[in-house]
Design an enzyme around this catalytic site. Structure first.
Site, PDB file in Angstrom:
ATOM      1  N   HIS A 109     -47.625  10.765 -38.311  1.00 34.41           N
ATOM      2  CA  HIS A 109     -48.552  11.878 -38.066  1.00 34.41           C
ATOM      3  C   HIS A 109     -48.958  11.951 -36.599  1.00 34.41           C
ATOM      4  CE1 HIS A 109     -50.854   8.385 -39.583  1.00 34.41           C
ATOM      5  NE2 HIS A 109     -51.797   8.745 -38.734  1.00 34.41           N
ATOM      6  N   LYS A 114     -49.200   9.580 -33.649  1.00 31.34           N
ATOM      7  CA  LYS A 114     -47.818   9.151 -33.379  1.00 31.34           C
ATOM      8  C   LYS A 114     -47.579   7.775 -33.955  1.00 31.34           C
ATOM      9  CE  LYS A 114     -47.468  11.734 -29.101  1.00 31.34           C
ATOM     10  NZ  LYS A 114     -47.632  11.569 -27.679  1.00 31.34           N
ATOM     11  N   HIS A 115     -47.921   7.633 -35.198  1.00 37.00           N
ATOM     12  CA  HIS A 115     -47.654   6.393 -35.909  1.00 37.00           C
ATOM     13  C   HIS A 115     -47.662   6.680 -37.409  1.00 37.00           C
ATOM     14  CE1 HIS A 115     -52.239   5.999 -35.575  1.00 37.00           C
ATOM     15  NE2 HIS A 115     -52.015   6.045 -36.865  1.00 37.00           N
ATOM     16  N   ALA A 116     -47.222   5.687 -38.156  1.00 38.67           N
ATOM     17  CA  ALA A 116     -47.315   5.741 -39.617  1.00 38.67           C
ATOM     18  C   ALA A 116     -47.846   4.395 -40.074  1.00 38.67           C
ATOM     19  CB  ALA A 116     -45.943   6.011 -40.231  1.00 38.67           C
TER      20      ALA A 116
END
Ligand code: TYD
Length: 129
Positions: free
Chosen positions: A97, A50-52
């Site tokens: 993602h 839960k980050h990029a």
């Protein structure tokens, strides 16, 4: 033609009395490897990631068990199941993602193009967009 977010990185798998997979920077892995980390012993129903990343590129291998990866470039989402140690997923920078549906045996191995830097993360989806 639609460009897929899912890009696989195949590495050699040697089979004799066990399997052996290997990778090298700037060969199978399309960058200099600066960092390696791995993730395991997931709690049930874990949703992780839960980050990029602004700059960091990664290749993620599910070396045991299974994971469902959800990729999002801000326009489109794609999903892929990883369950083979010789098939990595290229995670380009600026791809949101999430890792889902790991089983209790899942181990993810990640090779990264950059050293750890919290400033490289978008952890808020709206900021990422
Ligand atoms: P994070 O990147 O959020 O994990 P995931 O990719 O599984 O979502 O990192 C979790 C914690 O671990 C966070 O506090 C930062 C720390 N960490 C490091 O210190 N160095 C690293 O190389 C990584 C990947 C994480």
């Amino acid at each position: 033609m639609k460009r897929s977010l899912v890009k696989f990185v195949k590495i050699p798998r040697v089979e004799d009395d066990c399997f052996l997979c290997f990778m090298e920077g700037n060969r199978q892995i399309p960058f200099d490897i600066k960092r390696i980390f791995y993730i395991g012993l997931p709690v049930p129903n874990l949703s992780r990631g839960k980050h990029a990343h602004r700059v960091n590129k990664q290749v993620l291998f599910c070396i045991q068990g299974v994971v469902r990866m959800v990729l999002d470039d801000g326009r489109e989402k794609e999903e892929v199941i990883l369950d083979k140690p010789e098939v990595g997923l290229f995670l380009d920078n600026m791809i949101w993602h999430e890792m889902k549906d790991m089983d209790e045996k899942t181990i993810l191995l990640v090779v990264a193009s950059e050293l750890y830097d919290e400033k490289d993360y978008f952890r808020n989806y709206e900021d990422f967009l």
